[in-house]
Scaffold this active site. Structure first.
Site, PDB file in Angstrom:
ATOM      1  CD  GLU A   1      -5.576   1.611   2.073  1.00 10.96           C
ATOM      2  OE1 GLU A   1      -5.153   1.311   0.960  1.00 10.96           O
ATOM      3  OE2 GLU A   1      -6.739   1.979   2.273  1.00 10.96           O
TER       4      GLU A   1
ATOM      5  CB  SER B   1      -8.688  -1.302   4.253  1.00  5.26           C
ATOM      6  OG  SER B   1      -9.022  -2.573   3.789  1.00  5.26           O
TER       7      SER B   1
ATOM      8  NE  ARG C   1      -4.170  -1.579   0.161  1.00  5.30           N
ATOM      9  CZ  ARG C   1      -4.223  -2.876  -0.160  1.00  5.30           C
ATOM     10  NH1 ARG C   1      -3.159  -3.474  -0.667  1.00  5.30           N
ATOM     11  NH2 ARG C   1      -5.326  -3.549  -0.023  1.00  5.30           N
TER      12      ARG C   1
HETATM   13  N1  EPU Z   1     -10.831 -10.322  10.172  1.00  7.82           N
HETATM   14  C1  EPU Z   1     -11.563 -10.457  11.331  1.00  7.82           C
HETATM   15  N2  EPU Z   1     -12.556  -9.556  11.573  1.00  7.82           N
HETATM   16  C2  EPU Z   1     -12.846  -8.545  10.716  1.00  7.82           C
HETATM   17  C3  EPU Z   1     -12.081  -8.397   9.539  1.00  7.82           C
HETATM   18  C4  EPU Z   1     -11.081  -9.314   9.281  1.00  7.82           C
HETATM   19  O1  EPU Z   1     -11.333 -11.337  12.132  1.00  7.82           O
HETATM   20  O2  EPU Z   1     -13.767  -7.780  11.019  1.00  7.82           O
HETATM   21  C5  EPU Z   1      -9.772 -11.322   9.892  1.00  7.82           C
HETATM   22  C6  EPU Z   1     -10.360 -12.454   9.031  1.00  7.82           C
HETATM   23  O3  EPU Z   1     -10.366 -13.599   9.818  1.00  7.82           O
HETATM   24  C7  EPU Z   1      -9.362 -12.654   7.908  1.00  7.82           C
HETATM   25  C8  EPU Z   1      -8.307 -11.588   8.106  1.00  7.82           C
HETATM   26  O4  EPU Z   1      -8.732 -10.745   9.152  1.00  7.82           O
HETATM   27  O5  EPU Z   1      -8.752 -13.886   8.038  1.00  7.82           O
HETATM   28  C9  EPU Z   1      -8.093 -10.775   6.841  1.00  7.82           C
HETATM   29  O6  EPU Z   1      -9.345 -10.202   6.447  1.00  7.82           O
HETATM   30  P1  EPU Z   1      -9.699  -9.922   4.902  1.00  7.82           P
HETATM   31  O7  EPU Z   1      -9.348 -11.090   4.063  1.00  7.82           O
HETATM   32  O8  EPU Z   1     -11.076  -9.396   4.841  1.00  7.82           O
HETATM   33  O9  EPU Z   1      -8.670  -8.812   4.480  1.00  7.82           O
HETATM   34  P2  EPU Z   1      -8.047  -7.528   5.213  1.00  7.82           P
HETATM   35  O10 EPU Z   1      -6.666  -7.873   5.638  1.00  7.82           O
HETATM   36  O11 EPU Z   1      -8.964  -6.998   6.272  1.00  7.82           O
HETATM   37  C10 EPU Z   1      -6.970  -6.678   3.003  1.00  7.82           C
HETATM   38  C11 EPU Z   1      -6.956  -5.407   2.205  1.00  7.82           C
HETATM   39  C12 EPU Z   1      -8.257  -5.230   1.435  1.00  7.82           C
HETATM   40  C13 EPU Z   1      -8.442  -6.431   0.522  1.00  7.82           C
HETATM   41  C14 EPU Z   1      -8.440  -7.706   1.376  1.00  7.82           C
HETATM   42  C15 EPU Z   1      -8.515  -8.961   0.548  1.00  7.82           C
HETATM   43  C16 EPU Z   1      -5.521  -3.879   3.444  1.00  7.82           C
HETATM   44  C17 EPU Z   1      -5.426  -2.642   4.253  1.00  7.82           C
HETATM   45  N3  EPU Z   1      -6.733  -4.266   3.078  1.00  7.82           N
HETATM   46  O12 EPU Z   1      -7.988  -6.522   4.000  1.00  7.82           O
HETATM   47  O13 EPU Z   1      -8.138  -4.071   0.639  1.00  7.82           O
HETATM   48  O14 EPU Z   1      -9.648  -6.343  -0.211  1.00  7.82           O
HETATM   49  O15 EPU Z   1      -7.215  -7.781   2.142  1.00  7.82           O
HETATM   50  O16 EPU Z   1      -7.307  -9.166  -0.100  1.00  7.82           O
HETATM   51  O17 EPU Z   1      -4.496  -4.470   3.142  1.00  7.82           O
HETATM   52  C18 EPU Z   1      -8.519  -1.717   0.681  1.00  7.82           C
HETATM   53  O18 EPU Z   1      -7.288  -1.567   0.615  1.00  7.82           O
HETATM   54  O19 EPU Z   1      -9.302  -0.727   0.730  1.00  7.82           O
HETATM   55  C19 EPU Z   1      -9.069  -3.059   0.745  1.00  7.82           C
HETATM   56  C20 EPU Z   1     -10.378  -3.286   0.894  1.00  7.82           C
END
Ligand code: EPU
Length: 333
Positions: A317, A221, A153
């Site tokens: 972010e 995010s 990012r």
């Molecule tokens: N999780 C929770 N509770 C929540 C949210 C997430 O426990 O409320 C845990 C889930 O268990 C999951 C892990 O966190 O295993 C990761 O969650 P998720 O796959 O939804 O992805 P993220 O790390 O929260 C990142 C990116 C997103 C992207 C997703 C999928 C960043 C800052 N965000 O989110 O990007 O869509 O991975 O690859 O890296 C964005 O940048 O705006 C964005 C949406």
């Protein structure tokens, strides 16, 4: 003053002093960049948290050119093209590689700035070159992948806000396509996985987990997933054995900030109409009439509780723009 609520997906009430819509790259050299100014695409990663006493320059440059080469496609897209339409159009033409990045809100020009990524793919992998107007040195530049200094990012553009106005991005998509399916829930797909299947699955998952900015204003995010050392991780795992994290380098891991926020009971947190998204806690939402102050206070509240409980300082972010330009959020440990 000009209203900005409809020009950023968080839809906070805010105004700017003047606004320029850039529709032709021929006009770039004539633009007067009087400070303060802010370069905007579709406003899906920017929150105007107050009136901005400056000029907003909206990038509306359009056009896509596809060149077929022996092993790959070289695609030049103007910065103002909508990202998802661009990805969907390539899919229809069976030009694959960007399908994991379907439905990310925003424009093509914003993609390299924050090196957008999702479901195991970062856009940097496919960027050959970024063409931009160097506002400081008043000249055109073509930056290759190395010059863009991509990281999670992050990029040279994000590190130097306002320095370059990106006009187009060149992508190289190899014909020898390999599906990327290691990230959940793509890792549940069975048998031969086509690019269309990945595209459809990503669209479905995003629609389920992430609020549609057209219906519930948000900016994806809100925080980055923090990177910590293995030593810090071991300490946290003693307290929270089921904490979610992903390895990134030999001695580093990326902690799921959404997990931290949910685990600390902040899924129901709100300030005024600014709230944590109940389906994915890393996303903050505007329930109806949130103000810049509501969202700033909510973000600070989350940052404070996370740092107190884990020692981890969350970093936004999204970009927050106040009266005179970018504002940083900080809390004390
Ligand atoms: N999780 C929770 N509770 C929540 C949210 C997430 O426990 O409320 C845990 C889930 O268990 C999951 C892990 O966190 O295993 C990761 O969650 P998720 O796959 O939804 O992805 P993220 O790390 O929260 C990142 C990116 C997103 C992207 C997703 C999928 C960043 C800052 N965000 O989110 O990007 O869509 O991975 O690859 O890296 C964005 O940048 O705006 C964005 C949406």
């Amino acid at each position: 003053m000009i209203e900005l609520a409809e020009r950023h997906t968080f839809k906070l009430p805010a105004q700017c002093r003047s606004l320029i819509e850039l529709k032709s790259s021929d006009d770039v050299e004539q633009l007067v960049f009087e400070e303060p100014y802010y370069l905007l695409g579709e406003g899906s990663n920017t929150l105007f948290v107050d009136n901005f006493y400056g000029t907003v320059i909206c990038n509306r440059l359009l056009g896509v050119c596809i060149e077929e080469q022996e092993d790959s496609y070289l695609i030049t897209a103007a910065a103002g093209e909508n990202w998802h339409n661009f990805v969907a159009d390539l899919r229809v033409r069976s030009i694959d590689g960007l399908e994991n990045l379907a439905l990310i809100p925003g424009s093509v020009g914003a993609a390299p700035v924050q090196n957008v990524g999702a479901y195991g793919v970062e856009v940097a992998t496919f960027i050959e070159q970024v063409t931009a107007w160097d506002i400081k040195e008043k000249r055109w530049v073509s930056m290759n992948r190395e010059a863009c200094q991509f990281a999670y990012r992050d990029s040279v553009f994000k590190q130097n806000p306002g320095r370059w106005l990106i006009t187009s991005v060149v992508f190289r998509l190899p014909k020898d396509w390999q599906p990327v399916t290691h990230y959940a829930p793509l890792n549940q797909l069975q048998g031969h996985v086509s690019a269309q299947k990945i595209f459809d699955t990503v669209v479905e998952v995003r629609q389920k987990k992430l609020p549609d900015p057209k219906v519930i204003p948000n900016a994806g995010s809100f925080f980055k997933n923090p990177v910590i050392t293995k030593a810090q991780l071991d300490e946290l795992l003693q307290k929270w054995p089921d904490m979610v994290y992903f390895p990134v380098a030999d001695n580093q891991v990326k902690v799921a900030a959404g997990w931290l926020i949910e685990h600390l009971g902040l899924k129901s947190a709100f300030v005024g109409d600014a709230a944590v998204n109940p389906h994915q806690a890393l996303v903050l939402i505007n329930k109806a009439q949130a103000t810049g102050s509501d969202i700033t206070q909510l973000a600070l509240k989350i940052m404070k509780q996370v740092v107190d409980a884990s020692g981890i300082m969350l970093e936004p972010e999204v970009r927050l723009v106040g009266q005179h330009g970018l504002v940083q959020l900080a809390v004390k440990k």
